[in-house]
Write a protein that holds these residues in place. Structure first.
Motif, PDB file in Angstrom:
ATOM      1  N   PHE A 104      -5.368   4.577  10.561  1.00  0.00           N
ATOM      2  CA  PHE A 104      -4.376   4.824   9.960  1.00  0.00           C
ATOM      3  C   PHE A 104      -4.028   4.345   7.801  1.00  0.00           C
ATOM      4  O   PHE A 104      -3.191   5.201   7.719  1.00  0.00           O
ATOM      5  N   GLU A 108      -3.671   7.256   5.974  1.00  0.00           N
ATOM      6  CA  GLU A 108      -2.507   7.107   4.242  1.00  0.00           C
ATOM      7  C   GLU A 108      -2.954   6.934   3.164  1.00  0.00           C
ATOM      8  O   GLU A 108      -3.054   8.128   2.521  1.00  0.00           O
ATOM      9  N   SER A 109      -4.330   6.253   2.509  1.00  0.00           N
ATOM     10  CA  SER A 109      -5.338   5.992   1.932  1.00  0.00           C
ATOM     11  C   SER A 109      -5.260   8.292   0.553  1.00  0.00           C
ATOM     12  O   SER A 109      -6.002   8.103   0.222  1.00  0.00           O
ATOM     13  N   ILE A 113      -0.764  11.869   5.144  1.00  0.00           N
ATOM     14  CA  ILE A 113       0.813  11.758   6.152  1.00  0.00           C
ATOM     15  C   ILE A 113       1.727  11.716   5.098  1.00  0.00           C
ATOM     16  O   ILE A 113       2.780  12.081   5.264  1.00  0.00           O
ATOM     17  N   ASP A 114       1.743  11.163   3.496  1.00  0.00           N
ATOM     18  CA  ASP A 114       2.715  11.192   2.900  1.00  0.00           C
ATOM     19  C   ASP A 114       3.014  12.994   2.696  1.00  0.00           C
ATOM     20  O   ASP A 114       4.985  13.678   2.756  1.00  0.00           O
ATOM     21  N   ILE A 161       6.226   6.134   9.427  1.00  0.00           N
ATOM     22  CA  ILE A 161       6.237   6.330   7.592  1.00  0.00           C
ATOM     23  C   ILE A 161       7.581   8.000   8.343  1.00  0.00           C
ATOM     24  O   ILE A 161       8.602   7.932   7.009  1.00  0.00           O
ATOM     25  N   ILE A 252       5.515  -1.941   4.764  1.00  0.00           N
ATOM     26  CA  ILE A 252       5.101  -1.470   3.791  1.00  0.00           C
ATOM     27  C   ILE A 252       6.133  -1.892   2.389  1.00  0.00           C
ATOM     28  O   ILE A 252       7.084  -1.141   2.201  1.00  0.00           O
ATOM     29  N   LYS A 255       5.771   0.361  -1.250  1.00  0.00           N
ATOM     30  CA  LYS A 255       6.007   1.795  -1.349  1.00  0.00           C
ATOM     31  C   LYS A 255       7.228   2.267  -0.492  1.00  0.00           C
ATOM     32  O   LYS A 255       7.579   2.149   0.585  1.00  0.00           O
ATOM     33  N   LEU A 258       8.585   7.862  -1.229  1.00  0.00           N
ATOM     34  CA  LEU A 258       7.054   8.653  -1.082  1.00  0.00           C
ATOM     35  C   LEU A 258       7.378   9.461  -2.041  1.00  0.00           C
ATOM     36  O   LEU A 258       8.816   9.602  -3.186  1.00  0.00           O
ATOM     37  N   HIS A 268      -5.731  17.805   2.814  1.00  0.00           N
ATOM     38  CA  HIS A 268      -4.260  16.937   3.305  1.00  0.00           C
ATOM     39  C   HIS A 268      -4.334  18.124   4.957  1.00  0.00           C
ATOM     40  O   HIS A 268      -4.731  16.731   6.620  1.00  0.00           O
TER      41      HIS A 268
END
Length: 479
Positions: A104, A108-109, A113-114, A161, A252, A255, A258, A268
């Motif tokens: 994950f 995420e990198s 997902i964002d 998330i 997290i 961050k 978002l 994506h």
């Protein structure tokens, strides 16, 4: 003057020491204390064992076969060896957590997902409770089939998330996925491994009594959704009402929210499709080939590598992102083995069967309704020691089945007393590798989770008592 300064310094040191001792014990400290206590019990509780036999490929305890045997008390060395054994026996789950964390982190990198969460929030703007309810219902349906109770670990990062995007906390993220699944697993009316095994041992038709179990499932799910909704409303009113205080997402920290400028690109979409295909492949494998934790870990390695190819990450970048994600979960992953060490001490000390025999002795004098309730409470307590659903079934059902006959309790009620006892306390027991893994991924301390979950566990227990009492009164049969 000099003496007074020294005295003030000593007093200051004393105050610092008092502050240290007043802190909440770390989860490892709590588990080690439980481990030592269980080791001491091997000196106080007589060693004993039941005879076991194979019945249709299932190993069951022979009722009335309990005998005391030579003591096998745990030594100081045994305590620390149990930790090593626990780590070894829990290795598939420990490494699964690390693999999921790494995979994950790679996903995420890429920002995929964002971007997905931003679109989800846009579609359900100001409808947080609707989104949470839909997610919980979906996972509860999987829970009734018993297929998601281990695989739920894979979805915890997504729950976190989602919760972060709604400005809630990590507890809500875990609850959406984990409590949703266990609201279904608490009755598991179509689970062949728990309900099916218990009914087989009790010589009941497979999945019989499903109508009444569906009613229980709906009641438990509704209570769970309402409880989580109440907690969400408290946080929305005042974020400091969160049990996590001013660190709602411990894993997290860098961050906080978002970026609203993120858009869903073609890359994506491909990354997300790859993730869905990977998880879908695992679910298919569970049904078709009885895949387990090892296959799940392999799937997530494939997801990480495939994501790197799609997003054009260099091999070095892949390794860097993967191990950054895995590194953050080492603390929580290792605690799974620490929890398992407690069961190792009980088994090696030969007192686990003695505890079961004690349960049988306590239950015998009660009336039908009170006896069913005692069965249920005893299974809740026993599940804290043995959190394996099918494992608990083969240990206690051969004892509870003849007990039910003696106490004029329908065998269907005995099965449900076991099932709810097994399911309910899974959400608190530190010996549950699944629970500890979920909390590890979310960065939620077990002590914080207990503060949140205990009221819901009490609600579930009250519902269980009511349903079991009704089951006895209506003479709930195999129908």
């Amino acid at each position: 003057m000099k003496i007074k300064t020294i005295q003030n310094g000593v007093r200051g040191m004393g105050e610092k020491k008092r502050k240290i001792t007043l802190g909440i014990p770390d989860a490892y400290v709590i588990l080690f204390m439980i481990l030592v206590l269980m080791a001491l019990l091997t000196y106080a509780i007589p060693a004993g064992e039941f005879q076991r036999e194979e019945v249709d490929g299932v190993t069951v305890v022979v009722p009335g076969s309990y005998t005391q045997i030579e003591a096998s008390s745990a030594s100081l060395m045994d305590i620390f060896i149990a930790i090593q054994k626990g780590m070894i026996e829990s290795a598939p789950l420990i490494f699964l957590v690390l693999m999921i964390g790494g995979a994950f982190a790679v996903i995420e990198s890429t920002g995929a997902i964002d971007a997905l969460i931003l679109k989800t929030i846009e579609k359900t703007k100001n409808k947080e409770l609707v989104l949470i309810t839909i997610v919980m219902i979906l996972f509860s349906i999987f829970g009734t089939l018993g297929i998601i109770v281990n695989a739920v670990i894979a979805f915890i990062p997504i729950g976190i998330i989602l919760a972060r995007s709604m400005k809630l906390d990590a507890v809500v993220g875990v609850s959406m996925i984990y409590l949703g699944a266990y609201a279904g697993f608490n009755t598991a009316f179509l689970d062949p491994l728990t309900t099916g095994t218990a009914q087989q041992i009790a010589q009941l038709p497979l999945f019989s009594g499903i109508g009444y179990r569906v009613i229980m499932y709906i009641a438990v799910l509704l209570a769970t959704i309402l409880y989580v909704a109440w907690y969400v409303k408290r946080i929305q009113k005042n974020p400091m009402n969160s049990v996590l205080g001013n660190t709602p997402f411990p894993k997290i920290e860098e961050k906080d929210e978002l970026s609203g400028e993120v858009s869903v690109t073609g890359t994506h979409k491909l990354v997300l499709i790859w993730l869905v295909l990977g998880i879908g492949l695992y679910v298919f494998g569970v049904f078709k080939y009885s895949w387990s934790l090892n296959e799940m870990a392999a799937i997530f390695l494939m997801i990480a590598v495939g994501t790197a190819v799609i997003a054009r990450l260099t091999p070095n970048r892949l390794v860097k992102e993967f191990f950054a994600g895995a590194r953050g979960l080492v603390y929580g992953a290792m605690i799974i083995g620490m929890a398992r060490s407690i069961v190792v001490i009980l088994e090696d000390g030969k007192i686990l069967d003695t505890i079961v025999q004690g349960m049988a002795n306590v239950m015998t004098p009660f009336t039908s309704v009170s006896g069913a309730i005692v069965m249920f409470i005893a299974n809740e307590l026993f599940n804290i020691l043995v959190s394996s659903g099918s494992g608990q079934a083969v240990i206690v059902m051969p004892i509870m089945t003849p007990l039910a006959d003696l106490m004029d309790i329908p065998r269907q009620v005995a099965v449900q007393a076991y099932k709810m006892g097994d399911g309910f306390t899974n959400v608190i027991t530190p010996t549950s590798g699944i629970l500890m893994a979920n909390l590890a991924i979310a960065g939620v301390a077990w002590t914080k989770w207990i503060r949140f979950i205990l009221p819901l566990l009490l609600i579930w227990t009250v519902l269980g008592i009511i349903f079991l009492a009704i089951g006895v009164l209506i003479d709930w049969g195999p129908f």
